[in-house]
Design an enzyme around this catalytic site. Structure first.
Site, PDB file in Angstrom:
ATOM      1  N   GLY A 149       4.222   3.628  -0.738  1.00 22.33           N
ATOM      2  CA  GLY A 149       3.457   2.422  -0.514  1.00 22.33           C
ATOM      3  C   GLY A 149       2.804   2.436   0.854  1.00 22.33           C
ATOM      4  CB  CYS A 150      -0.153   0.663   2.173  1.00 23.28           C
ATOM      5  SG  CYS A 150       0.102  -0.926   1.342  1.00 23.28           S
ATOM      6  CG  PHE A 151       3.327  -3.064   4.019  1.00 21.48           C
ATOM      7  CD1 PHE A 151       2.731  -3.470   5.203  1.00 21.48           C
ATOM      8  CD2 PHE A 151       3.082  -3.812   2.873  1.00 21.48           C
ATOM      9  CE1 PHE A 151       1.902  -4.584   5.249  1.00 21.48           C
ATOM     10  CE2 PHE A 151       2.258  -4.925   2.906  1.00 21.48           C
ATOM     11  CZ  PHE A 151       1.661  -5.312   4.095  1.00 21.48           C
ATOM     12  CB  SER A 154       2.009   1.659   8.401  1.00 17.90           C
ATOM     13  OG  SER A 154       2.776   0.546   8.005  1.00 17.90           O
TER      14      SER A 154
END
Length: 346
Positions: A149-151, A154
């Site tokens: 996932g993106c979160f 990061s």
């Protein structure tokens, strides 16, 4: 290397369009099938006019794809719908799944957070978590990769090396993250309408966001025990981009400069990760449209604490770009193939 014949399932969404945009620059990639059940029979240009001039195949239903002409599948379908689809695909295909369906190793955890039992438990045991810079060797050997996932991307890129090095307290991590509205997908939702999001910022999924167990899974793997984090996402009035401000407690005798030195050493040869100099603050606009992650570590005013700043483009490094990076790793190609991009600015 000969061409890679690619099918994109769910090509009518933002990640599907981004896959097409990026694969247009990939010298080995040839897109042979695009699916979108509700738009089956239409040209991709009717959904995304910017893609009309490039001779791409028309959209079809998944059932109508000729799998004998496909080598590789990017699955960009909604969460919960992917397991059964991938379970029904021929075994010769290599796959990167951009949904959350194969990210969580523990099936009970999946059922708790996604509200239903996993429909392909045998495939889950085969799936590799595709945070490329952290799990590269496993990705290279995999047939099925669960794109992060993106979160989690990061947050994990800066945190995993620091937990590996035992430089921060794994039980005292706060992740305050902001994302653009494209993270909610392209389907019509009241909360994503322009008038609902413009000129304002708000938290969502407070203490309940599904990316929390995904973040905790990799941190726990590094720590060798169960780790829980404070994670709160916020929606920003921008189309794309993600910024994570991460607050950590230092282990005794460790400084913020030590954290930064660890990240520099870990990522020195990684083409997509930059540790910024001095106190430069990473900004989403400096990675917009790229597969890059910019990170910095700054000493907090509170003794014994540090602030880690990490930015990505949620649609590229947080989704489609990382998926192509994983494909490159699975085929032994340079991971920058098709992804050597400069940020779009302004």
């Amino acid at each position: 290397m000969s061409e890679i014949r690619i099918a994109i399932l769910g090509a009518s969404g933002y990640t599907g369009a981004e896959l097409i945009r990026l694969l247009r620059n990939h010298p080995q990639a040839r897109i042979v099938a695009l699916t979108a059940d509700r738009s089956a029979g239409k040209p991709i240009g009717s959904v995304f006019p910017q893609l009309a001039p490039f001779g791409l195949p028309d959209l079809v239903a998944i059932a109508d794809v000729d799998w004998s002409s496909v080598d590789f599948v990017f699955c960009a379908l909604p969460h919960g719908t992917t397991q059964a689809v991938i379970a029904g695909l021929p075994s010769h295909l290599k796959i990167v799944d951009l949904s959350a369906d194969f990210r969580l190793d523990n099936l009970d955890t999946y059922a708790e957070w996604y509200g239903h039992a996993h429909q392909a438990p045998d495939l889950q045991t085969e799936a590799v978590y595709g945070l490329t810079e952290i799990h590269r060797e496993a990705v290279q050997k995999a047939r099925l990769v669960a794109n992060p996932g993106c979160f989690p991307t990061s947050a994990l890129l800066p945190l995993v090396p620091l937990i590996d090095a035992a430089q921060i307290e794994a039980d005292d991590i706060i992740i305050d993250a902001k994302t653009g509205t494209s993270g909610a997908g392209r389907s019509l939702k009241e909360g994503s309408l322009y008038c609902e999001v413009t000129e304002g910022v708000h938290a969502y999924g407070v203490a309940s966001h599904r990316h929390a167990p995904e973040i905790e899974q990799d941190l726990s793997r590094s720590a060798g025990r169960s780790v829980l984090v404070n994670f709160t996402p916020h929606l920003m009035p921008m189309s794309r981009g993600m910024a994570s401000s991460i607050y950590v407690k230092l282990r005794p005798g460790v400084s913020a400069e030590d954290l930064k030195a660890t990240l520099i050493g870990r990522y020195r040869d990684e083409p997509f990760i930059s540790i910024l100099p001095g106190k430069d603050v990473p900004q989403t606009r400096h990675v917009r449209g790229t597969n890059r992650c910019h990170i910095n570590v700054i000493a907090d005013r509170l003794p014994g604490r540090a602030i880690i700043l990490s930015v990505i483009d949620n649609l590229v490094k947080g989704a489609s770009g990382q998926a192509i990076q994983n494909m490159n790793a699975m085929y032994g190609l340079p991971e920058t193939t098709g992804l050597d991009l400069v940020a779009i600015f302004p």
